[in-house]
Scaffold this motif. Sequence first.
Motif, PDB file in Angstrom:
ATOM      1  N   GLU A   1       4.782 -32.810  10.207  1.00 38.77           N
ATOM      2  CA  GLU A   1       3.428 -32.440  10.623  1.00 38.77           C
ATOM      3  C   GLU A   1       2.541 -32.433   9.396  1.00 38.77           C
ATOM      4  OE1 GLU A   1       2.721 -28.970  12.871  1.00 38.77           O
ATOM      5  OE2 GLU A   1       3.984 -29.560  14.548  1.00 38.77           O
ATOM      6  N   ILE A   2       1.415 -33.141   9.486  1.00 37.13           N
ATOM      7  CA  ILE A   2       0.483 -33.154   8.369  1.00 37.13           C
ATOM      8  C   ILE A   2      -0.905 -32.742   8.860  1.00 37.13           C
ATOM      9  CG2 ILE A   2       1.712 -34.935   7.077  1.00 37.13           C
ATOM     10  CD1 ILE A   2      -0.499 -36.898   7.986  1.00 37.13           C
ATOM     11  N   ILE A   3      -1.667 -32.198   7.939  1.00 38.79           N
ATOM     12  CA  ILE A   3      -3.068 -31.863   8.206  1.00 38.79           C
ATOM     13  C   ILE A   3      -3.906 -32.847   7.396  1.00 38.79           C
ATOM     14  CG2 ILE A   3      -4.857 -30.089   8.008  1.00 38.79           C
ATOM     15  CD1 ILE A   3      -2.558 -28.011   8.049  1.00 38.79           C
ATOM     16  N   GLU A   4      -4.702 -33.636   8.073  1.00 35.16           N
ATOM     17  CA  GLU A   4      -5.467 -34.683   7.404  1.00 35.16           C
ATOM     18  C   GLU A   4      -6.937 -34.544   7.765  1.00 35.16           C
ATOM     19  OE1 GLU A   4      -3.633 -38.721   6.950  1.00 35.16           O
ATOM     20  OE2 GLU A   4      -5.402 -39.312   8.121  1.00 35.16           O
ATOM     21  N   GLY A   5      -7.773 -34.431   6.748  1.00 40.12           N
ATOM     22  CA  GLY A   5      -9.198 -34.280   7.004  1.00 40.12           C
ATOM     23  C   GLY A   5     -10.019 -34.348   5.738  1.00 40.12           C
ATOM     24  N   GLU A   6     -11.351 -34.268   5.922  1.00 42.68           N
ATOM     25  CA  GLU A   6     -12.284 -34.279   4.790  1.00 42.68           C
ATOM     26  C   GLU A   6     -12.594 -32.841   4.384  1.00 42.68           C
ATOM     27  OE1 GLU A   6     -16.961 -35.326   3.905  1.00 42.68           O
ATOM     28  OE2 GLU A   6     -15.925 -36.467   5.474  1.00 42.68           O
ATOM     29  N   VAL A   7     -12.542 -32.579   3.082  1.00 48.28           N
ATOM     30  CA  VAL A   7     -12.814 -31.233   2.571  1.00 48.28           C
ATOM     31  C   VAL A   7     -14.326 -30.976   2.638  1.00 48.28           C
ATOM     32  CG1 VAL A   7     -12.658 -29.698   0.577  1.00 48.28           C
ATOM     33  CG2 VAL A   7     -10.814 -31.338   1.038  1.00 48.28           C
ATOM     34  N   VAL A   8     -14.682 -29.905   3.383  1.00 49.23           N
ATOM     35  CA  VAL A   8     -16.090 -29.503   3.459  1.00 49.23           C
ATOM     36  C   VAL A   8     -16.412 -28.502   2.356  1.00 49.23           C
ATOM     37  CG1 VAL A   8     -17.873 -28.441   4.921  1.00 49.23           C
ATOM     38  CG2 VAL A   8     -16.097 -29.899   5.946  1.00 49.23           C
ATOM     39  N   GLU A   9     -15.473 -27.538   2.173  1.00 52.02           N
ATOM     40  CA  GLU A   9     -15.719 -26.495   1.176  1.00 52.02           C
ATOM     41  C   GLU A   9     -14.395 -25.901   0.728  1.00 52.02           C
ATOM     42  OE1 GLU A   9     -18.227 -22.279   0.692  1.00 52.02           O
ATOM     43  OE2 GLU A   9     -17.888 -23.163   2.680  1.00 52.02           O
ATOM     44  N   VAL A  10     -14.292 -25.606  -0.574  1.00 52.53           N
ATOM     45  CA  VAL A  10     -13.146 -24.879  -1.122  1.00 52.53           C
ATOM     46  C   VAL A  10     -13.673 -23.582  -1.716  1.00 52.53           C
ATOM     47  CG1 VAL A  10     -11.212 -24.898  -2.732  1.00 52.53           C
ATOM     48  CG2 VAL A  10     -11.962 -27.040  -1.689  1.00 52.53           C
TER      49      VAL A  10
ATOM     50  N   VAL B   1     -10.985 -36.653   0.843  1.00 52.83           N
ATOM     51  CA  VAL B   1     -10.158 -36.746   2.052  1.00 52.83           C
ATOM     52  C   VAL B   1      -8.717 -36.504   1.621  1.00 52.83           C
ATOM     53  CG1 VAL B   1      -9.398 -38.212   3.954  1.00 52.83           C
ATOM     54  CG2 VAL B   1     -11.758 -38.366   3.147  1.00 52.83           C
ATOM     55  N   VAL B   2      -8.092 -35.475   2.191  1.00 56.62           N
ATOM     56  CA  VAL B   2      -6.753 -35.069   1.760  1.00 56.62           C
ATOM     57  C   VAL B   2      -5.788 -35.044   2.935  1.00 56.62           C
ATOM     58  CG1 VAL B   2      -7.619 -33.691  -0.173  1.00 56.62           C
ATOM     59  CG2 VAL B   2      -7.245 -32.595   2.035  1.00 56.62           C
ATOM     60  N   ALA B   3      -4.481 -35.129   2.606  1.00 61.11           N
ATOM     61  CA  ALA B   3      -3.413 -34.962   3.587  1.00 61.11           C
ATOM     62  C   ALA B   3      -2.475 -33.886   3.059  1.00 61.11           C
ATOM     63  CB  ALA B   3      -2.661 -36.269   3.798  1.00 61.11           C
ATOM     64  N   ILE B   4      -2.189 -32.879   3.870  1.00 63.00           N
ATOM     65  CA  ILE B   4      -1.345 -31.751   3.463  1.00 63.00           C
ATOM     66  C   ILE B   4      -0.089 -31.741   4.336  1.00 63.00           C
ATOM     67  CG2 ILE B   4      -1.222 -29.251   3.156  1.00 63.00           C
ATOM     68  CD1 ILE B   4      -4.298 -29.243   3.053  1.00 63.00           C
ATOM     69  N   ASP B   5       1.076 -31.817   3.696  1.00 66.67           N
ATOM     70  CA  ASP B   5       2.356 -31.738   4.406  1.00 66.67           C
ATOM     71  C   ASP B   5       2.624 -30.270   4.723  1.00 66.67           C
ATOM     72  OD1 ASP B   5       4.991 -31.728   5.260  1.00 66.67           O
ATOM     73  OD2 ASP B   5       5.592 -33.313   3.875  1.00 66.67           O
ATOM     74  N   LYS B   6       2.736 -29.935   6.008  1.00 62.42           N
ATOM     75  CA  LYS B   6       2.909 -28.535   6.399  1.00 62.42           C
ATOM     76  C   LYS B   6       4.255 -27.974   5.954  1.00 62.42           C
ATOM     77  CE  LYS B   6       1.403 -26.593  10.083  1.00 62.42           C
ATOM     78  NZ  LYS B   6       1.197 -26.186  11.485  1.00 62.42           N
ATOM     79  N   ALA B   7       5.289 -28.816   5.933  1.00 62.60           N
ATOM     80  CA  ALA B   7       6.638 -28.324   5.591  1.00 62.60           C
ATOM     81  C   ALA B   7       6.753 -27.993   4.104  1.00 62.60           C
ATOM     82  CB  ALA B   7       7.679 -29.368   5.982  1.00 62.60           C
ATOM     83  N   SER B   8       6.257 -28.887   3.248  1.00 64.10           N
ATOM     84  CA  SER B   8       6.423 -28.696   1.802  1.00 64.10           C
ATOM     85  C   SER B   8       5.162 -28.177   1.117  1.00 64.10           C
ATOM     86  CB  SER B   8       6.826 -30.021   1.142  1.00 64.10           C
ATOM     87  OG  SER B   8       5.809 -30.987   1.313  1.00 64.10           O
ATOM     88  N   GLY B   9       4.011 -28.295   1.773  1.00 63.62           N
ATOM     89  CA  GLY B   9       2.754 -27.862   1.165  1.00 63.62           C
ATOM     90  C   GLY B   9       2.209 -28.858   0.152  1.00 63.62           C
ATOM     91  N   LYS B  10       2.783 -30.058   0.104  1.00 64.25           N
ATOM     92  CA  LYS B  10       2.325 -31.072  -0.848  1.00 64.25           C
ATOM     93  C   LYS B  10       0.963 -31.611  -0.423  1.00 64.25           C
ATOM     94  CE  LYS B  10       3.524 -35.550  -2.828  1.00 64.25           C
ATOM     95  NZ  LYS B  10       4.395 -36.724  -2.738  1.00 64.25           N
ATOM     96  N   ILE B  11       0.049 -31.686  -1.386  1.00 61.53           N
ATOM     97  CA  ILE B  11      -1.309 -32.175  -1.122  1.00 61.53           C
ATOM     98  C   ILE B  11      -1.445 -33.570  -1.725  1.00 61.53           C
ATOM     99  CG2 ILE B  11      -3.778 -31.796  -1.536  1.00 61.53           C
ATOM    100  CD1 ILE B  11      -3.160 -28.795  -1.704  1.00 61.53           C
TER     101      ILE B  11
ATOM    102  N   CYS C   1     -13.851 -40.895   7.064  1.00 66.70           N
ATOM    103  CA  CYS C   1     -13.453 -39.556   7.510  1.00 66.70           C
ATOM    104  C   CYS C   1     -12.466 -39.706   8.661  1.00 66.70           C
ATOM    105  CB  CYS C   1     -14.686 -38.776   7.965  1.00 66.70           C
ATOM    106  SG  CYS C   1     -14.316 -37.097   8.529  1.00 66.70           S
ATOM    107  N   PRO C   2     -11.323 -39.011   8.636  1.00 71.01           N
ATOM    108  CA  PRO C   2     -10.318 -39.150   9.701  1.00 71.01           C
ATOM    109  C   PRO C   2     -10.880 -38.799  11.083  1.00 71.01           C
ATOM    110  CG  PRO C   2      -9.396 -37.971   7.831  1.00 71.01           C
ATOM    111  CD  PRO C   2     -10.868 -38.083   7.585  1.00 71.01           C
ATOM    112  N   GLU C   3     -10.269 -39.405  12.105  1.00 73.31           N
ATOM    113  CA  GLU C   3     -10.689 -39.162  13.486  1.00 73.31           C
ATOM    114  C   GLU C   3      -9.669 -38.295  14.207  1.00 73.31           C
ATOM    115  OE1 GLU C   3     -11.040 -42.993  15.202  1.00 73.31           O
ATOM    116  OE2 GLU C   3     -12.842 -43.556  14.065  1.00 73.31           O
TER     117      GLU C   3
END
Length: 467
Positions: free
Chosen positions: A135-144, A191-201, A226-228
């Motif tokens: 499972e990955i989280i993929e999206g554009e960073v709006v704010e950190v 635009v980043v992809a985050i692996d939910k299992a390992s937390g790798k960005i 931007c991902p859809e």
Amino acid sequence: MATIAASSVQEARELTRIERIGAHSHIRGLGLDDALEPRNTSQGMVGQLQARRAAGVILEMIKEGKIAGRAILMAGAPGTGKTAIAMGMAQALGQDVPFTMIAGSEIFSLEMSKTEALTQAFRRSIGVRIKEETEIIEGEVVEVQIDRSAVGVGAKSGKLTLKTTDMETIYDLGQKMIESLNKEKVSAGDVVAIDKASGKITKLGRSFTRARDYDATGPDTRFVQCPEGELQKHKEVVHTVSLHEVDVINSRSQGFLALFSGDTGEIKSEVRDQINQKVAEWREEGKADIIPGVLFIDEVHMLDIECFSFLNRALEEELAPVVIMASNRGITRIRGTKYTSPHGIPIDLLDRALIISTSPYSESEIAKIISIRAEEEDVEMTEDAKEVLTKIGVETSLRYAIHLITAANLVCRKRKGSEVDVEDIKRVYSLFLDEKRSVQYLKEFQDQYMFNETKGTVGNEVVPMET
């Protein structure tokens, strides 16, 4: 455990490689067209049309994964391109298909038994393509947003806002995620992809909507859409590792470090049996595929009768690669016995092998190879110098002529010339002897050499020595 090891090995392979000019660095493939017909000169390969056509047929069967546990013997005189054809096959197969090259003599120099060294070479030549869903989280960073303690002590916390074209979500960040974001230098618009299992960005690039944020960007900046759809997605990740890498990692607690040090040692057969059983289960469940690779054994006549007996048995096993052997010997003694055989290989192993023969190069082919090597070594050479080198290659050997290219270039640079000329070739020809002139020198001055007590042979002639 093997899945974690697979991803670790894959990351290690992404390290930058050092490119050097080697004896076969000019070869890019077998030089075949779509109908497996060899072009006369293509991808660094010259001549040997029949042998390249045969190698192309073997190559297609390997790519389809329908051939395994077969033996191919490339037989020919020295300097006829046997190793070059093997290198062409390795280039054509690509990164995913394992290709292992060993020399017959190195089996005896390793600090382990001969059969263990051959087993490791076999296992290195068999790939396992492991599939896993993550499972990955993929999206554009709006704010950190990172909150720090007023006194500077204590754990950091923060929030990360990600969006796709359809939705936007705020995620709470812990200490490790904040460190990962800082390490990757993630900022708004990435635009980043985050692996939910390992937390790798993984930073995929900058969003096109932020392309005008800066007047100038670096050459490494990559702009992506931007991902859809949903932020959370299921993605199939494929890792390709060899069976030997899985063996080493599972044979000891610090097995992964042994891959880098090279100190793998002997691996127990029980460990290999367990791994074979696990891989078979993964195949049935659709989690893994076996990729039969290629094991190339150069100077195969240097193996002894025990190694040949082991090869006979190993080729019949279910997990066996395609074994390509090369030999430049005629009818000679099988090492470890008193019997002679063609190429120094027992008849029962020869019977299992498809034999590809290579023939000596013609004068025009030698001229073309010298031109390719001069270009590969970045040496400017006049046409007259190339003709002289070609004649030297015909009269002596192709390898000797190729060795003179760089030496002549150094002589040319010494006299501050821009192109290697005939005089430079003559100069290095007088400095370095070829095999025939060296033998002639030995005949003339053999009395001045030590240990001439017995008769011996030099080249193909019997040379009388002092008694």
